[in-house]
Design a protein around this motif. Structure first.
Motif, mmCIF file in Angstrom:
data_model
loop_
_atom_site.group_PDB
_atom_site.id
_atom_site.type_symbol
_atom_site.label_atom_id
_atom_site.label_comp_id
_atom_site.label_asym_id
_atom_site.label_seq_id
_atom_site.Cartn_x
_atom_site.Cartn_y
_atom_site.Cartn_z
ATOM 1 N N PRO A 126 0.810 -1.231 0.000
ATOM 2 C CA PRO A 126 0.000 0.000 0.000
ATOM 3 C C PRO A 126 0.834 1.268 0.000
ATOM 4 N N VAL A 127 1.962 1.258 0.706
ATOM 5 C CA VAL A 127 2.907 2.375 0.680
ATOM 6 C C VAL A 127 4.213 1.842 0.106
ATOM 7 N N LYS A 128 4.723 2.522 -0.891
ATOM 8 C CA LYS A 128 5.949 2.051 -1.545
ATOM 9 C C LYS A 128 7.203 2.599 -0.882
ATOM 10 N N VAL A 129 7.148 3.862 -0.412
ATOM 11 C CA VAL A 129 8.337 4.528 0.128
ATOM 12 C C VAL A 129 7.946 5.344 1.359
ATOM 13 N N ALA A 130 8.722 5.207 2.426
ATOM 14 C CA ALA A 130 8.573 6.080 3.592
ATOM 15 C C ALA A 130 9.730 7.079 3.582
#
Length: 449
Positions: free
Chosen positions: A355-359
């Motif tokens: 759901p999130v690729k990069v933090a």
């Protein structure tokens, strides 16, 4: 399973429905991460089975359909399950599941036998542990509603296929697509299940991803059937399933619908056992023939090259969105020991559905770091679904991102102000690499494929 349910709520994947009012059985909301994961699964499915195939087109039909459609399909009279009520605690159960769980016997469709077994074996109620039951009887699972200007009941569709069949003629006329071809749809369906349960596995409101694949009546359907099973299993593995956790269960002849030549369930090893994930059925010409009969419209295909008119037969691969999401959560969840004293929970989602690729993480909240980090976040967010996080220590932030399955964490530190580079941490290996900011987008695109 309890740990996955807890994590799903805590991290914003899945919430119990109407929780502030005490909840509503069998309903769930999908939080910020859950809706991203759902959309990624649906987009992956659409790309694999529709947009990259010249022989499949899409449709998006209504939830409310003409009531005669459900008469034609047999849902009005025969769409239901056998139920039994506990007279003591007033709980209702699906009779065949109650009997099978207690005795191991599969008596689905045999109501009198189930009543006898429940009474003779003195099967106890799973809720109150007493044995005082009603007789087994059928329960229609369609939700009814009313519509202005229409007499009688209107139904919320219990499956998406009906909305495909009624548009068969329009699709053939408007696209000129040639047999064999498929019509695909992703959409909501509603079933008043006797017992909803196992988290999001069995729901009363759910989404289906379905294809009606139309073939010539004399086609070698066995080859096509086997090919669809393989593709369904491939899709499950693209969501993270291991091949050894999948199995096929072919319905015996006595369990087949009267119109079906073959039906196979693809089952997945959930924490509560092997259960149906996807299904594939050869439906013959039943659907188009019945809708033609009830609508007085000829639902036939004309092959101009062969000067031949016929009613196509149908292969139907069916996928559940919520079961796909549950598979993704179960397959990704891991508790990993780090050294002797530390442990982390990580969701190892395949990168394309994460759901999130990069933090994007500033090492400190100080403005000299937060300002350029936010600028970097804005740049990366144009290319990837990203999340900015500056709360707590960098180690705790890494753990939070592990728990939601983020493949890469980008840390902007004090050295970044001088060397114009950032530290990129890999979720799976926890290895860190220093990457020049000018090259970061290309680096992440390559890593995320």
């Amino acid at each position: 399973m309890e740990k996955i349910v807890s994590l799903a709520k805590r991290r914003g994947f899945v919430y119990p429905g109407s929780e502030i009012y005490g909840g509503l059985s069998g309903t769930y909301s999908y939080g910020p991460l859950g809706v991203e994961l759902k959309n990624n699964i649906k987009q992956l499915w659409w790309k694999k089975f529709v947009s990259t195939r010249p022989d499949v087109v899409g449709v998006d039909g209504p939830i409310l359909l003409h009531p005669k459609l459900w008469e034609a399909s047999g849902h009005t009279e025969g769409f239901g399950d056998a139920m039994v009520d506990c007279k003591e605690c007033k709980k209702r159960f699906r009779a065949d599941h109650l009997v099978e769980d207690a005795t191991g016997k599969d008596l689905e469709g045999k109501n009198e036998e189930m009543t006898k077994v429940i009474q003779d074996e003195k099967i106890k109620c799973p809720n109150c542990k007493k044995s005082n039951w009603t007789e087994v009887k059928d329960f229609n699972m369609m939700f009814k509603t009313q519509m202005n200007g229409i007499e009688g009941d209107i139904y919320l569709r219990p499956e998406t296929a009906g909305a495909i069949f009624v548009e068969f003629k329009n699709i053939v006329d408007s696209t000129r697509i040639k047999i064999p071809f498929g019509i695909a749809q992703i959409g909501k369906a509603f079933r008043n299940e006797i017992v909803a349960g196992n988290f999001i596995f069995r729901l009363r409101e759910f989404e289906q991803m379905e294809i009606e694949y139309l073939i010539h009546p004399e086609a070698d359907w066995g080859i096509l059937f086997d090919d669809w099973i393989v593709k369904q299993e491939e899709f499950a593995m693209e969501l993270g399933a291991k091949k050894e956790d999948l199995r096929r269960l072919e319905h015996p002849k006595e369990k087949l619908s009267h119109y079906s030549k073959k039906t196979v369930d693809i089952e997945y090893k959930f924490p509560f056992g092997f259960k149906e994930l996807y299904g594939l059925a050869h439906r013959g010409d039943f659907d188009l023939t019945k809708h033609s009969e009830f609508s007085n419209e000829k639902l036939e295909y004309f092959d101009q090259d062969k000067n031949e008119r016929f009613t196509p037969h149908i292969l139907e691969p069916t996928f559940g969105v919520e079961r796909s999401l549950l598979l993704a959560l179960v397959a990704a969840y891991e508790e990993e020991k780090i050294g002797e004293d530390d442990e982390r929970v990580v969701l190892r989602f395949p990168k394309k559905i994460a759901p999130v690729k990069v933090a994007v993480l500033p090492l400190s909240k100080k403005e000299e770091l937060s300002k350029p980090t936010l600028e970097l976040f804005g740049k990366l967010n144009e290319h990837f679904v990203s999340q900015y996080d500056d709360t707590q220590s960098i180690g705790k932030r890494y753990r939070r991102q592990d728990e939601i399955g983020t493949p890469y964490c980008v840390t902007f530190d004090f050295d970044s102000l001088e060397d114009k580079a950032v530290t990129v941490r890999d979720r799976d290996t926890m290895q860190q690499e220093r990457i020049n900011i000018d090259n970061l987008v290309d680096y992440l695109k390559e890593k995320l494929n």
